[in-house]
Scaffold this motif. Structure first.
Motif, PDB file in Angstrom:
ATOM      1  N   ARG A   1     -13.167   2.926   6.485  1.00  0.00           N
ATOM      2  CA  ARG A   1     -12.933   3.055   4.854  1.00  0.00           C
ATOM      3  C   ARG A   1     -11.826   1.830   4.660  1.00  0.00           C
ATOM      4  O   ARG A   1     -10.773   1.920   5.652  1.00  0.00           O
ATOM      5  CB  ARG A   1     -12.745   4.001   4.169  1.00  0.00           C
ATOM      6  CG  ARG A   1     -13.739   5.044   4.209  1.00  0.00           C
ATOM      7  CD  ARG A   1     -13.101   6.466   3.289  1.00  0.00           C
ATOM      8  NE  ARG A   1     -14.335   7.337   3.115  1.00  0.00           N
ATOM      9  CZ  ARG A   1     -14.686   8.481   4.050  1.00  0.00           C
ATOM     10  NH1 ARG A   1     -13.604   8.711   5.149  1.00  0.00           N
ATOM     11  NH2 ARG A   1     -15.493   9.296   3.939  1.00  0.00           N
TER      12      ARG A   1
ATOM     13  N   VAL B   1      -8.689   1.252   2.395  1.00  0.00           N
ATOM     14  CA  VAL B   1      -8.064   1.830   1.270  1.00  0.00           C
ATOM     15  C   VAL B   1      -6.949   1.238   1.033  1.00  0.00           C
ATOM     16  O   VAL B   1      -6.379   0.252   1.676  1.00  0.00           O
ATOM     17  CB  VAL B   1      -7.748   3.356   1.782  1.00  0.00           C
ATOM     18  CG1 VAL B   1      -9.059   4.153   1.869  1.00  0.00           C
ATOM     19  CG2 VAL B   1      -6.768   3.369   3.036  1.00  0.00           C
ATOM     20  N   GLU B   2      -6.366   1.458   0.073  1.00  0.00           N
ATOM     21  CA  GLU B   2      -4.913   0.585  -0.367  1.00  0.00           C
ATOM     22  C   GLU B   2      -3.846   1.863  -0.935  1.00  0.00           C
ATOM     23  O   GLU B   2      -4.323   2.612  -1.847  1.00  0.00           O
ATOM     24  CB  GLU B   2      -5.185  -0.152  -1.739  1.00  0.00           C
ATOM     25  CG  GLU B   2      -4.113  -1.189  -1.938  1.00  0.00           C
ATOM     26  CD  GLU B   2      -4.322  -2.197  -2.999  1.00  0.00           C
ATOM     27  OE1 GLU B   2      -3.495  -3.037  -3.005  1.00  0.00           O
ATOM     28  OE2 GLU B   2      -5.254  -1.979  -3.745  1.00  0.00           O
ATOM     29  N   TYR B   3      -2.775   1.779  -0.278  1.00  0.00           N
ATOM     30  CA  TYR B   3      -1.876   2.873  -0.672  1.00  0.00           C
ATOM     31  C   TYR B   3      -0.602   2.048  -1.308  1.00  0.00           C
ATOM     32  O   TYR B   3      -0.215   1.023  -0.781  1.00  0.00           O
ATOM     33  CB  TYR B   3      -1.098   3.507   0.378  1.00  0.00           C
ATOM     34  CG  TYR B   3      -2.351   4.487   0.996  1.00  0.00           C
ATOM     35  CD1 TYR B   3      -2.653   5.591   0.561  1.00  0.00           C
ATOM     36  CD2 TYR B   3      -2.961   3.945   2.170  1.00  0.00           C
ATOM     37  CE1 TYR B   3      -3.593   6.454   1.142  1.00  0.00           C
ATOM     38  CE2 TYR B   3      -3.985   4.755   2.739  1.00  0.00           C
ATOM     39  CZ  TYR B   3      -4.273   5.861   2.246  1.00  0.00           C
ATOM     40  OH  TYR B   3      -5.124   6.928   3.060  1.00  0.00           O
ATOM     41  N   TRP B   4      -0.142   2.653  -2.428  1.00  0.00           N
ATOM     42  CA  TRP B   4       1.082   1.864  -3.178  1.00  0.00           C
ATOM     43  C   TRP B   4       2.412   2.880  -2.874  1.00  0.00           C
ATOM     44  O   TRP B   4       2.591   4.067  -3.076  1.00  0.00           O
ATOM     45  CB  TRP B   4       0.938   1.947  -4.589  1.00  0.00           C
ATOM     46  CG  TRP B   4      -0.214   0.955  -5.147  1.00  0.00           C
ATOM     47  CD1 TRP B   4      -1.455   1.218  -5.322  1.00  0.00           C
ATOM     48  CD2 TRP B   4       0.115  -0.248  -5.506  1.00  0.00           C
ATOM     49  NE1 TRP B   4      -2.128   0.316  -5.844  1.00  0.00           N
ATOM     50  CE2 TRP B   4      -1.266  -0.719  -5.864  1.00  0.00           C
ATOM     51  CE3 TRP B   4       1.197  -1.315  -5.555  1.00  0.00           C
ATOM     52  CZ2 TRP B   4      -1.287  -2.421  -6.289  1.00  0.00           C
ATOM     53  CZ3 TRP B   4       0.903  -2.464  -6.137  1.00  0.00           C
ATOM     54  CH2 TRP B   4      -0.350  -3.000  -6.279  1.00  0.00           C
ATOM     55  N   GLU B   5       3.201   2.119  -2.099  1.00  0.00           N
ATOM     56  CA  GLU B   5       4.435   2.829  -1.716  1.00  0.00           C
ATOM     57  C   GLU B   5       5.280   2.841  -2.778  1.00  0.00           C
ATOM     58  O   GLU B   5       5.903   1.907  -3.284  1.00  0.00           O
ATOM     59  CB  GLU B   5       5.238   2.084  -0.402  1.00  0.00           C
ATOM     60  CG  GLU B   5       6.178   2.924   0.183  1.00  0.00           C
ATOM     61  CD  GLU B   5       6.687   2.391   1.295  1.00  0.00           C
ATOM     62  OE1 GLU B   5       7.558   2.903   2.096  1.00  0.00           O
ATOM     63  OE2 GLU B   5       6.383   1.158   1.610  1.00  0.00           O
ATOM     64  N   GLN B   6       5.831   4.081  -3.171  1.00  0.00           N
ATOM     65  CA  GLN B   6       6.946   4.331  -4.117  1.00  0.00           C
ATOM     66  C   GLN B   6       8.423   4.172  -3.202  1.00  0.00           C
ATOM     67  O   GLN B   6       8.512   4.339  -2.171  1.00  0.00           O
ATOM     68  CB  GLN B   6       6.842   5.689  -4.769  1.00  0.00           C
ATOM     69  CG  GLN B   6       5.627   5.979  -5.523  1.00  0.00           C
ATOM     70  CD  GLN B   6       5.503   7.207  -6.196  1.00  0.00           C
ATOM     71  OE1 GLN B   6       6.229   7.810  -6.103  1.00  0.00           O
ATOM     72  NE2 GLN B   6       4.212   7.289  -6.990  1.00  0.00           N
TER      73      GLN B   6
END
Length: 218
Positions: free
Chosen positions: A67, A69-74
């Motif tokens: 897959r 996927v895209e993660y937004w790091e805080q």
């Protein structure tokens, strides 16, 4: 006609000593010639075996496929400001951020069980030697490939039984002129957890895909 199996897809489920094995073969050849021989540790009965829709394997493929996927790091140093709320008297209060949340014969072969599941005619065999088992299968019109005896030998020596299935051509469905054989699923209890798939190599063109998905608690 020549028979080939270019790919075998297997889904194994394991819990305690129970193994549930579902198998789909990419079989190419006439359905009347199809024979599947799978070593199993115990004698299977009709209630232990069933056919599955092919959609089950499609679903497993989708679950295990790569897959993107895209993660937004805080901001790891971010501290949420206190929350304002009003008490029963309407006064503004401050609070901290909430916490995260059949019979033996002279070949040494015994029929232990015999039944029909879907389009498959199934027998469960025990054997005393690989040569006798190979000969018995051919005498009973099972179309197994030449040179199968060396693949049978280690399983016979280990005392395993043999799940043998052939197809009733009258029950086979054809899609685009090709036999669409149902996947088979069966279960058994054994302390050992393994995949006895070596016999499938006897029908290989030289390269064969084996796709295994293992499902287990935890």
């Amino acid at each position: 006609s020549e028979m080939f199996n270019d790919a075998t897809q297997v889904v194994l489920m394991r819990s305690g000593t129970r193994t549930v094995l579902a198998m789909q073969n990419n079989y190419q050849g006439p359905p009347a010639a199809f024979a599947m021989v799978i070593p199993v540790p115990t004698v299977l009965q009709e209630a232990d075996v069933k056919t599955l829709p092919k959609e089950v394997f499609t679903h497993v493929d989708q679950m295990g496929a790569p897959r993107l996927v895209e993660y937004w790091e805080q901001d790891p140093c971010y501290v949420e400001p206190p929350h304002r709320y009003k008490d029963e008297k309407g006064r503004v209060q401050m609070s901290a951020a909430p916490p995260g949340a059949d019979k033996p014969d002279d070949l040494g072969v015994t029929i232990e069980a015999k039944f029909t599941v879907g389009e498959y005619q199934v027998v469960i065999l025990s054997a005393k030697d690989a040569t006798g088992l190979d000969t018995w299968l051919r005498q009973e019109q099972y179309q197994i490939p030449a040179g199968a005896e060396p693949f049978l030998k280690p399983y016979v020596a280990a005392g395993m039984k043999f799940f043998v299935a052939k197809v009733d051509p009258a029950k086979v469905k054809f899609v685009d002129g090709r036999a669409a054989l149902s996947p088979l699923r069966f279960h058994y209890d054994s302390d050992e957890f393994n995949l006895p798939i070596r016999l499938g190599l006897a029908n290989s063109r030289g390269t064969q895909d084996l796709i295994v998905s293992i499902l287990a608690p935890g």
